[in-house]
Design a protein around this motif. Structure first.
Motif, PDB file in Angstrom:
ATOM      1  N   HIS A  50      27.845  28.530  35.047  1.00 44.32           N
ATOM      2  CA  HIS A  50      27.736  29.984  34.999  1.00 44.32           C
ATOM      3  C   HIS A  50      27.588  30.467  33.560  1.00 44.32           C
ATOM      4  N   ASP A  51      27.206  31.732  33.428  1.00 54.13           N
ATOM      5  CA  ASP A  51      27.255  32.431  32.149  1.00 54.13           C
ATOM      6  C   ASP A  51      28.505  33.301  32.191  1.00 54.13           C
ATOM      7  N   PHE A  52      29.310  33.218  31.135  1.00 56.35           N
ATOM      8  CA  PHE A  52      30.578  33.943  31.061  1.00 56.35           C
ATOM      9  C   PHE A  52      30.459  35.050  30.025  1.00 56.35           C
ATOM     10  N   PHE A  53      30.541  36.297  30.492  1.00 50.84           N
ATOM     11  CA  PHE A  53      30.495  37.471  29.625  1.00 50.84           C
ATOM     12  C   PHE A  53      31.910  38.021  29.478  1.00 50.84           C
ATOM     13  N   TYR A  54      32.288  38.421  28.254  1.00 51.56           N
ATOM     14  CA  TYR A  54      33.618  38.987  28.040  1.00 51.56           C
ATOM     15  C   TYR A  54      33.593  39.987  26.887  1.00 51.56           C
ATOM     16  N   CYS A  55      34.437  40.990  26.987  1.00 51.40           N
ATOM     17  CA  CYS A  55      34.521  42.026  25.966  1.00 51.40           C
ATOM     18  C   CYS A  55      35.165  41.448  24.703  1.00 51.40           C
ATOM     19  N   PRO A  56      34.596  41.746  23.530  1.00 55.33           N
ATOM     20  CA  PRO A  56      35.193  41.248  22.289  1.00 55.33           C
ATOM     21  C   PRO A  56      36.555  41.866  21.986  1.00 55.33           C
ATOM     22  N   HIS A  57      36.910  42.943  22.677  1.00 53.51           N
ATOM     23  CA  HIS A  57      38.181  43.630  22.439  1.00 53.51           C
ATOM     24  C   HIS A  57      39.256  43.274  23.460  1.00 53.51           C
ATOM     25  N   HIS A  58      38.957  42.369  24.409  1.00 54.99           N
ATOM     26  CA  HIS A  58      39.849  42.141  25.550  1.00 54.99           C
ATOM     27  C   HIS A  58      41.262  41.710  25.179  1.00 54.99           C
ATOM     28  N   GLU A  59      41.459  41.108  24.017  1.00 55.87           N
ATOM     29  CA  GLU A  59      42.794  40.641  23.635  1.00 55.87           C
ATOM     30  C   GLU A  59      43.621  41.700  22.903  1.00 55.87           C
ATOM     31  N   GLN A  60      43.030  42.829  22.621  1.00 61.11           N
ATOM     32  CA  GLN A  60      43.749  43.862  21.872  1.00 61.11           C
ATOM     33  C   GLN A  60      44.594  44.717  22.811  1.00 61.11           C
ATOM     34  N   GLU A  61      45.764  45.108  22.329  1.00 61.45           N
ATOM     35  CA  GLU A  61      46.710  45.874  23.151  1.00 61.45           C
ATOM     36  C   GLU A  61      46.098  47.185  23.651  1.00 61.45           C
ATOM     37  N   TRP A  62      45.374  47.882  22.787  1.00 60.96           N
ATOM     38  CA  TRP A  62      44.775  49.155  23.200  1.00 60.96           C
ATOM     39  C   TRP A  62      43.779  48.956  24.347  1.00 60.96           C
ATOM     40  N   HIS A  63      43.102  47.804  24.364  1.00 62.21           N
ATOM     41  CA  HIS A  63      42.118  47.546  25.423  1.00 62.21           C
ATOM     42  C   HIS A  63      42.819  47.354  26.766  1.00 62.21           C
ATOM     43  N   GLN A  64      43.969  46.708  26.749  1.00 65.40           N
ATOM     44  CA  GLN A  64      44.748  46.552  27.985  1.00 65.40           C
ATOM     45  C   GLN A  64      45.204  47.921  28.488  1.00 65.40           C
ATOM     46  N   GLN A  65      45.634  48.776  27.564  1.00 68.29           N
ATOM     47  CA  GLN A  65      46.038  50.137  27.948  1.00 68.29           C
ATOM     48  C   GLN A  65      44.834  50.895  28.517  1.00 68.29           C
ATOM     49  N   ALA A  66      43.674  50.737  27.898  1.00 67.90           N
ATOM     50  CA  ALA A  66      42.460  51.389  28.394  1.00 67.90           C
ATOM     51  C   ALA A  66      42.097  50.875  29.790  1.00 67.90           C
ATOM     52  N   LEU A  67      42.255  49.574  29.998  1.00 69.27           N
ATOM     53  CA  LEU A  67      41.994  48.993  31.320  1.00 69.27           C
ATOM     54  C   LEU A  67      42.903  49.629  32.370  1.00 69.27           C
ATOM     55  N   GLU A  68      44.165  49.801  32.044  1.00 68.07           N
ATOM     56  CA  GLU A  68      45.098  50.429  32.982  1.00 68.07           C
ATOM     57  C   GLU A  68      44.695  51.867  33.284  1.00 68.07           C
ATOM     58  N   LEU A  69      44.209  52.591  32.273  1.00 72.38           N
ATOM     59  CA  LEU A  69      43.730  53.955  32.499  1.00 72.38           C
ATOM     60  C   LEU A  69      42.506  53.965  33.411  1.00 72.38           C
ATOM     61  N   VAL A  70      41.570  53.051  33.172  1.00 72.36           N
ATOM     62  CA  VAL A  70      40.371  52.958  34.013  1.00 72.36           C
ATOM     63  C   VAL A  70      40.764  52.702  35.468  1.00 72.36           C
ATOM     64  N   GLN A  71      41.681  51.766  35.675  1.00 73.85           N
ATOM     65  CA  GLN A  71      42.121  51.466  37.044  1.00 73.85           C
ATOM     66  C   GLN A  71      42.830  52.666  37.677  1.00 73.85           C
ATOM     67  N   ALA A  72      43.633  53.373  36.900  1.00 68.66           N
ATOM     68  CA  ALA A  72      44.319  54.563  37.422  1.00 68.66           C
ATOM     69  C   ALA A  72      43.309  55.644  37.796  1.00 68.66           C
ATOM     70  N   ILE A  73      42.266  55.812  36.975  1.00 68.68           N
ATOM     71  CA  ILE A  73      41.214  56.800  37.268  1.00 68.68           C
ATOM     72  C   ILE A  73      40.539  56.452  38.593  1.00 68.68           C
ATOM     73  N   GLU A  74      40.242  55.185  38.790  1.00 73.38           N
ATOM     74  CA  GLU A  74      39.560  54.765  40.015  1.00 73.38           C
ATOM     75  C   GLU A  74      40.455  54.853  41.247  1.00 73.38           C
ATOM     76  N   GLU A  75      41.755  54.703  41.060  1.00 73.48           N
ATOM     77  CA  GLU A  75      42.668  54.650  42.204  1.00 73.48           C
ATOM     78  C   GLU A  75      43.219  55.999  42.620  1.00 73.48           C
ATOM     79  N   THR A  76      43.257  56.984  41.715  1.00 73.33           N
ATOM     80  CA  THR A  76      43.868  58.251  42.076  1.00 73.33           C
ATOM     81  C   THR A  76      42.963  59.060  43.011  1.00 73.33           C
TER      82      THR A  76
END
Length: 111
Positions: A50-76
């Protein structure tokens, strides 16, 4: 990292570029990688080319917080709450040097 948000697995050579659904940054790519593409495949020791694509910011704490916000936006179910969360997401991205292009969250899209 969350598959479908900031990591993506594609058949080799079928996708030129992926964009992180969390921050809108173009993903880095490792081409023609042999390995598991899911937790189940890893447990079964099944490898796929396979080809594996990943965000260069994925290991940063702010990116994890942003991911949680994105999921909350989609779920509410609340449009008002989603709008407030979207504003928080935009602020967080800007605080970390990311200029959101349009809406960084594509609500309801399937990956």
């Amino acid at each position: 990292m969350m598959k479908g948000y900031d990591t993506f697995f594609e058949e080799p050579g079928t996708v030129v570029e992926r964009i992180c659904r969390v921050c809108g940054t173009p993903c880095l790519v490792e081409r023609n990688k042999l390995g598991a593409t899911s937790w189940v495949a890893a447990m079964a020791k099944r490898e796929t080319l396979h080809d594996f694509f990943y965000c260069p910011h994925h290991e940063q704490e702010w990116h994890q917080q942003a991911l949680e916000l994105v999921q909350a936006i989609e779920e509410t179910p609340s449009k008002r709450l989603a709008s407030l969360l979207q504003l928080d997401l935009i602020d967080l991205l800007k605080e970390n040097g990311i200029q959101p292009q349009n809406e960084p969250v594509s609500s309801g899209s399937s990956e």
